[in-house]
Motif scaffolding. Structure first.
Motif, PDB file in Angstrom:
ATOM      1  N   ALA A 181       0.851  -1.190   0.000  1.00 32.95           N
ATOM      2  CA  ALA A 181       0.000   0.000   0.000  1.00 32.95           C
ATOM      3  C   ALA A 181       0.882   1.234   0.000  1.00 32.95           C
ATOM      4  CB  ALA A 181      -0.901   0.008   1.228  1.00 32.95           C
ATOM      5  N   LEU A 182       0.454   2.232  -0.761  1.00 38.35           N
ATOM      6  CA  LEU A 182       1.130   3.525  -0.722  1.00 38.35           C
ATOM      7  C   LEU A 182       0.300   4.420   0.195  1.00 38.35           C
ATOM      8  CD1 LEU A 182       3.234   5.567  -1.618  1.00 38.35           C
ATOM      9  CD2 LEU A 182       1.927   5.940  -3.705  1.00 38.35           C
ATOM     10  N   GLU A 217     -11.271   2.064  -5.162  1.00 41.42           N
ATOM     11  CA  GLU A 217      -9.947   1.566  -4.796  1.00 41.42           C
ATOM     12  C   GLU A 217     -10.002   0.915  -3.414  1.00 41.42           C
ATOM     13  OE1 GLU A 217     -10.582   4.832  -5.024  1.00 41.42           O
ATOM     14  OE2 GLU A 217      -9.727   5.510  -6.923  1.00 41.42           O
ATOM     15  N   GLU A 218      -9.165  -0.118  -3.214  1.00 44.90           N
ATOM     16  CA  GLU A 218      -9.036  -0.723  -1.893  1.00 44.90           C
ATOM     17  C   GLU A 218      -8.179   0.213  -1.044  1.00 44.90           C
ATOM     18  OE1 GLU A 218      -7.223  -4.577  -1.905  1.00 44.90           O
ATOM     19  OE2 GLU A 218      -7.595  -4.869   0.222  1.00 44.90           O
ATOM     20  N   TYR A 219      -8.802   0.933  -0.147  1.00 42.79           N
ATOM     21  CA  TYR A 219      -8.071   1.912   0.656  1.00 42.79           C
ATOM     22  C   TYR A 219      -8.616   1.889   2.088  1.00 42.79           C
ATOM     23  CZ  TYR A 219     -11.785   5.184   1.682  1.00 42.79           C
ATOM     24  OH  TYR A 219     -12.912   5.740   2.219  1.00 42.79           O
ATOM     25  N   ASP A 240      -4.431  -1.285  -7.183  1.00 41.04           N
ATOM     26  CA  ASP A 240      -5.715  -0.608  -7.351  1.00 41.04           C
ATOM     27  C   ASP A 240      -5.526   0.833  -7.826  1.00 41.04           C
ATOM     28  OD1 ASP A 240      -7.363  -2.685  -6.711  1.00 41.04           O
ATOM     29  OD2 ASP A 240      -8.524  -1.530  -5.244  1.00 41.04           O
ATOM     30  N   LEU A 241      -4.499   1.491  -7.263  1.00 43.88           N
ATOM     31  CA  LEU A 241      -4.219   2.874  -7.684  1.00 43.88           C
ATOM     32  C   LEU A 241      -3.909   2.899  -9.175  1.00 43.88           C
ATOM     33  CD1 LEU A 241      -2.002   4.102  -4.696  1.00 43.88           C
ATOM     34  CD2 LEU A 241      -4.326   4.851  -5.222  1.00 43.88           C
ATOM     35  N   ALA A 242      -3.145   1.884  -9.615  1.00 42.17           N
ATOM     36  CA  ALA A 242      -2.791   1.807 -11.037  1.00 42.17           C
ATOM     37  C   ALA A 242      -4.041   1.496 -11.866  1.00 42.17           C
ATOM     38  CB  ALA A 242      -1.719   0.743 -11.248  1.00 42.17           C
ATOM     39  N   ILE A 366     -11.381  -9.522  -0.070  1.00 45.72           N
ATOM     40  CA  ILE A 366     -12.017  -8.202  -0.187  1.00 45.72           C
ATOM     41  C   ILE A 366     -11.567  -7.507  -1.475  1.00 45.72           C
ATOM     42  CG2 ILE A 366     -12.143  -5.886   0.861  1.00 45.72           C
ATOM     43  CD1 ILE A 366     -12.189  -7.298   3.580  1.00 45.72           C
ATOM     44  N   ALA A 367     -10.278  -7.650  -1.777  1.00 45.25           N
ATOM     45  CA  ALA A 367      -9.743  -6.987  -2.989  1.00 45.25           C
ATOM     46  C   ALA A 367     -10.421  -7.508  -4.248  1.00 45.25           C
ATOM     47  CB  ALA A 367      -8.241  -7.197  -3.074  1.00 45.25           C
TER      48      ALA A 367
END
Ligand SMILES: Cc1cc2nc3c(=O)[nH]c(=O)nc-3n(C[C@H](O)[C@H](O)[C@H](O)COP(=O)(O)OP(=O)(O)OC[C@H]3O[C@@H](n4cnc5c(N)ncnc54)[C@H](O)[C@@H]3O)c2cc1C
Length: 427
Positions: A181-182, A217-219, A240-242, A366-367
């Motif tokens: 994660a970022l 997004e998964e966040y 996800d961000l990508a 979940i993703a």
């Protein structure tokens, strides 16, 4: 002449300092190599630190540690576009016997490293490890740094998520985008009395908030109250961000403008902006944890429970076990791979690997089932809206709309399948 220590620890974060305190207290000559100007100078997190794991390393730490606030209330928010559903837990037990506390890493890590120095460890700051050294038999016996080589009977790699040391030892490759994660974090100044009023706390009490939902997004978002600042940020899975061509800042900006969140930051001023990676692959992605002459602890080994925002406790306790294994190895007179395998046994027997193993499939589930990120938060918000709405129509109509919302959009079978899917993986 090249300096030699019994134990050489790379990184003065929670894992490295816990390892160093353990080896130094056990009588091993110990050095910690840290690239920052001081321990904590390069580190960031949400964040909360957990009381009991910290007390295992430094008993009665609260008497001297730079604690911001003691957390007496945990909040979970499920966001929709312009509403939220909130679950809070405030407990007097947390007031009497606090479970966690908020901290700022530049202060906390500096203090924590001082405890290692007090236990007899040498802290070498402004020194970056650039590789590992091996003896003729291929056993790791030291590290290369930008200020010269250092030798040791055992090296403990606690150099965080990018762990150059464990990569250098061939223990693992780069993390995959779906396993990392970022995270970005903003720290806001807000007067102490405003924090107390806004979050309904007094003295050194504080709250910890986690945000989910409302995005593809998964966040996960977070907000923590410090003495006179607020830590606010998000972490999102890189893949996800990508896939959604989003930057973490976009999610943060969306959260800041959310009508439920905006008032929490009102009147504050931005003091700091930081970014960092979090290894979130969980149990399935843990690399080998030891080799001849070396062990890996904390983020360097991917030991993070992303479901519950737990990382510092995994770092401290894995560091402690690595230190304990080093002491056992010294007694046995061998730092071979076979001897250091005891480290894995210690971790297997503790919450560190038990928790990660238990929830090993939840993050991926979940993703790959996006309804948990978007559909359910939205539906739960809508259901509650309809439940509370008084509009002159009979309640029967409201109930029908709630049922329609649940059954038509996802289907009875879909709902049952989702419930069972989560139940099977989380219990
Ligand atoms: C945004 C965010 C929010 C988080 N929130 C929480 C939270 O609320 N609660 C929680 O428990 N956890 C949280 N975590 C996770 C937690 O911060 C980590 O799990 C924990 O810091 C790991 O500790 P560590 O000692 O393994 O690594 P780190 O804390 O990363 O420390 C590594 C150390 O190694 C040093 N180093 C790195 N490379 C070298 C090198 N080559 N040579 C010398 N030194 C080197 C670094 O400077 C650093 O001091 C969060 C993380 C992030 C990013």
């Amino acid at each position: 002449m090249v300096e030699k220590y019994d134990a050489l620890i790379v990184g003065a974060g929670p894992a490295g300092v816990a390892a160093a305190i353990t080896t130094a207290k056990g009588g091993m000559s110990t050095a910690i190599v840290e690239r920052g100007d001081f321990a904590g100078s390069k580190n960031m997190f949400g964040g909360i630190v957990f009381t009991k794991p910290t007390a295992q390393i430094v008993p009665e730490f609260w008497k001297t540690a730079p604690i911001e606030r003691r957390v007496i209330e945990y909040q979970y928010w499920l966001l929709s576009q312009e509403s939220h559903v909130q679950i809070n837990h405030r407990n007097q037990k947390f007031v009497k016997d606090f479970n966690s506390f908020t901290a700022l890493r530049a202060r906390f890590d500096k203090w924590f490293a001082q405890q290692a120095e007090a236990a007899g460890a040498l802290l070498l700051t402004r020194t970056t490890v650039t590789g590992v050294l091996k003896n003729g038999a291929g056993q790791i016996n030291g590290v290369e740094t930008d200020r010269g080589d250092l030798l040791a009977d055992v090296v403990i790699a606690c150099d965080g998520v990018n762990s150059l040391v464990s990569k250098g030892a061939g223990l693992h490759d780069e993390w995959k985008p779906e396993d990392i994660a970022l995270a970005v974090k903003e720290t806001y100044s807000l007067p102490k009395d405003k924090i107390e009023d806004r979050f309904n706390v007094r003295g050194d009490e504080g709250v910890a908030v986690q945000f989910y939902g409302g995005r593809n997004e998964e966040y996960a978002g977070f907000l923590y109250t410090n003495k006179d600042t607020i830590s606010f940020g998000i972490g999102a899975i890189m893949s996800d961000l990508a896939a959604f061509e989003t930057r973490p800042q976009d999610i943060l900006e969306w959260m800041k403008s959310h009508p439920s969140i905006k008032p929490l930051l009102e009147g504050s001023s931005l003091r700091e902006y930081t970014a960092h990676l979090i290894p979130e692959g969980g149990y399935n992605k843990i690399p080998p944890l030891y080799t001849d002459g070396m062990m890996v602890a904390g983020d360097a080994a991917g030991l993070v429970n992303a479901l519950n925002f737990e990382g510092t406790n995994f770092a401290m306790i894995s560091g402690k076990f690595a230190g304990q294994t080093a002491l056992d190895a010294k007694k046995a007179g061998s730092f071979s791979k076979e001897q250091l395998a005891a480290y894995r046994t210690y971790l297997d027997g503790s919450f560190v690997l038990k928790d990660l193993k238990k929830f090993r499939d939840v993050p991926r589930y979940i993703a790959t089932h996006k309804q948990f990120l978007t559909f359910y938060p939205e539906v739960i918000n809508n259901v509650l809206y309809k439940f509370f709405e008084v509009d002159g129509r009979p309640k029967e109509e409201h109930l029908k709309e709630i049922k329609d919302e649940l059954y038509t959009k996802r289907g009875r079978l879909g709902l049952l399948r989702d419930l069972y899917g989560i139940y099977r993986r989380a219990t």
